[in-house]
Design an enzyme around this catalytic site. Structure first.
Site, PDB file in Angstrom:
ATOM      1  N   LYS A 144       0.779  -1.224   0.112  1.00 40.20           N
ATOM      2  CA  LYS A 144       0.020  -0.047   0.042  1.00 40.20           C
ATOM      3  C   LYS A 144       0.862   1.226   0.021  1.00 40.20           C
ATOM      4  O   LYS A 144       2.016   1.273   0.813  1.00 40.20           O
ATOM      5  CB  LYS A 144      -0.984  -0.076   1.287  1.00 40.20           C
ATOM      6  N   SER A 163      -9.589  -0.499   7.268  1.00 38.09           N
ATOM      7  CA  SER A 163      -9.118  -0.382   6.072  1.00 38.09           C
ATOM      8  C   SER A 163      -8.580  -1.585   5.459  1.00 38.09           C
ATOM      9  O   SER A 163      -7.919  -1.691   4.148  1.00 38.09           O
ATOM     10  CB  SER A 163      -8.134   0.780   5.589  1.00 38.09           C
ATOM     11  N   SER A 210      -9.681   1.902   3.138  1.00 34.15           N
ATOM     12  CA  SER A 210      -8.729   2.589   2.220  1.00 34.15           C
ATOM     13  C   SER A 210      -7.694   1.905   1.497  1.00 34.15           C
ATOM     14  O   SER A 210      -7.209   2.242   0.485  1.00 34.15           O
ATOM     15  CB  SER A 210      -7.843   3.620   2.830  1.00 34.15           C
TER      16      SER A 210
HETATM   17  N1  GLN Z   1     -13.105   4.471   6.448  1.00 34.11           N
HETATM   18  C1  GLN Z   1     -12.502   4.698   7.747  1.00 34.11           C
HETATM   19  C2  GLN Z   1     -11.826   6.159   7.732  1.00 34.11           C
HETATM   20  O1  GLN Z   1     -12.303   6.673   6.656  1.00 34.11           O
HETATM   21  C3  GLN Z   1     -11.295   3.755   7.702  1.00 34.11           C
HETATM   22  C4  GLN Z   1      -9.914   4.181   7.380  1.00 34.11           C
HETATM   23  C5  GLN Z   1      -8.826   3.324   7.671  1.00 34.11           C
HETATM   24  O2  GLN Z   1      -8.988   2.368   8.353  1.00 34.11           O
HETATM   25  N2  GLN Z   1      -7.644   3.942   7.384  1.00 34.11           N
HETATM   26  O3  GLN Z   1     -11.627   6.754   8.552  1.00 34.11           O
END
Ligand code: GLN
Length: 482
Positions: A76, A175, A151
């Protein structure tokens, strides 16, 4: 065909049926053909990949290779890696080539794994659809009209499309688990402090945790063995004895107590998700596990608590992007103040700006007690809920997300709707617990659906063992998009 699991790739390399150079070449060719439609990889560098593959072959020839030597992996874009553009999918870091390497990445490089490339993500890991990326959205390989989740959507998409046997993701509020669910793969978020955060771009430091994403729970366990461990460069890294996360893979499900929180089985879930959950419950029962009803009363409040606290942490973490030391700097400005504001106005996308504003607001004088402090108290209550529930069961089962992957552009008009879909994942990060997401079936229109197993602190081996046993008795995880 690049359909190998990590374990299969490892066996082929160790038995010298394929070389690391051949394997990397197969994947890079597949990426050339299939990635443009998916946009899962955003940075590729064949010279760097092939140099790593040749080094792996040299190690194998010299007889000092390990099980992971020569196995390809994708990262990532949140992980810093020397020589690679490490942009966190933001215009702010679009010109940033990292001068150092994150500890987790270094651990995998030391094991001899070969970097295939860097995967797309929501900008600074803020989002649930991968649509906030500066490099454009990633498409779900199961249906190019749908999002892959986020994400870590790029990592999930490339593993699902078989453009990498395995990939790293990060999980601040789901995420790893939610995109794994939307793409039909397996991913685990470890206990907070298990995997070093050094060199991983910070979103919300008291939540962020890196983890493996792969086709199988077994692969996740093998990779976690190489990733985890104490790191003195991360002050929240936990000093404990090294564990073998594969140790419970052959543990039977007989007698295992599975908690079903009543808050996780409501009308919030699509019928497809309910069906998938029921299939897993039936499978678990058939294998001798026992279901018990539990309750997690603060589930609904975990969303506001999460978004207050993570935005607060994000607003301070992202203050470092000021155009002075590295990253984007505005070309036009009058004085220093204007240089800062133009740089940040140009460098950040709108979701990141929204979080910075929320975070700055809840931390400001007069609002701190009302929002930030209250959210901190809720965080404790959420953690307590889990401890109470886990007195009655070994693991908790629930959905990873209330629906299958949404259509592209269906959520970006309404950020609150997107935040609400994080209901089953964020409480795990509030509590710092480990949880795995694994494939459990398909929606009526053919999109994958995952379920989540949550365990107590440091129960990664137990969670992965149960997930592996589910996978030994089902074939959802073996399905790949056409
Ligand atoms: N959807 C969550 C957010 O926007 C999770 C994001 C994540 O785990 N990096 O914060």
């Amino acid at each position: 065909m690049t359909t190998y699991t990590l374990k299969q790739a490892s066996e082929l390399l160790q038995s010298k049926k394929i070389s690391a150079v051949e394997l990397a070449t197969e994947y890079l060719n597949a990426i050339d053909t299939k990635n443009p439609a998916i946009n899962g990889y955003i940075t590729l560098d064949k010279n760097l990949t092939m140099a790593e593959a040749r080094a792996a072959d040299a190690r194998i020839a010299a007889g000092n290779a390990g099980a992971l030597t020569g196995v390809p992996v994708a990262y990532k874009d949140i992980f810093c890696q020397t020589g690679w553009k490490s942009a966190c999918s933001s215009k702010m870091l679009d010109n940033f080539v990292s001068p150092y390497t994150a500890t987790v990445v270094q651990n995998l490089l030391d094991a001899g794994m070969v970097t295939l490339g860097r995967t797309n993500m929501d900008e600074f890991a803020m989002g649930s659809t991968n649509e906030t990326s500066f490099y454009g959205a990633t498409k779900n390989p199961w249906n190019l009209e749908n999002v892959p989740g986020g994400s870590s959507g790029g990592s999930a998409a490339v593993v699902a499309a078989r453009l990498a046997p395995t990939a790293l993701g990060s999980d601040t509020g789901g995420s790893i688990r939610q995109p794994a669910s939307h793409c039909g793969i397996t991913g685990i978020k470890p206990t907070y402090g298990t995997v070093s955060r050094f060199g991983m771009v910070a979103y919300a430091s008291s939540f962020d945790q890196a983890g493996p994403m792969a086709q199988t729970a077994e692969d996740c366990a093998i990779l976690l063995n190489a990733m985890a461990g104490f790191d003195e460069r991360d002050s929240t890294s936990i000093e404990r004895e090294k564990e073998d996360y594969t140790r419970d893979l052959n543990q039977t499900l007989k007698g295992l107590k599975i908690g079903l929180p009543k808050e996780y089985f409501g009308e919030n879930n699509s019928t497809d998700v309910q069906t998938a959950l029921q299939q897993v419950i039936d499978l678990l029962k058939a294998q001798g596990a026992e279901m018990v009803e539990v309750t997690l009363p603060q589930t609904e409040l975990s969303i506001p608590a999460y978004y207050v606290l993570t935005s607060a942490e994000a607003s301070t973490n992202l203050s470092r992007y000021d155009g002075v030391r590295y990253g984007h700097r505005a070309a036009q400005f009058g004085d220093l103040e204007e240089m800062y504001s133009n740089t940040r106005a140009e460098g950040f996308g709108s979701e990141v700006k929204r979080r910075i504003m929320i975070g700055t607001y809840v931390l400001s004088h007069g609002y701190y007690d009302a929002y930030y402090l209250k959210a901190q108290k809720l965080r404790r209550l959420v953690a307590n809920d889990f401890q109470t529930a886990l007195k009655d069961c070994d693991l908790i089962l629930g959905p990873a997300a209330p629906t299958a992957a949404p259509k592209l552009n269906s959520l970006n008009e309404d950020p609150v709707q997107a935040y609400l879909s994080d209901i089953y994942t964020v409480s795990v990060n509030l509590a710092g617990l480990p949880a795995v997401s694994l494939p459990a079936g398909f929606s009526s229109d053919g999109l994958p659906i995952g379920v989540q197993l949550i365990g107590n602190y440091f129960s990664e081996a137990k969670i992965l063992g149960a997930a592996h046993q589910i996978q030994q008795n089902s074939d959802w995880h073996t399905k790949a998009p056409a």
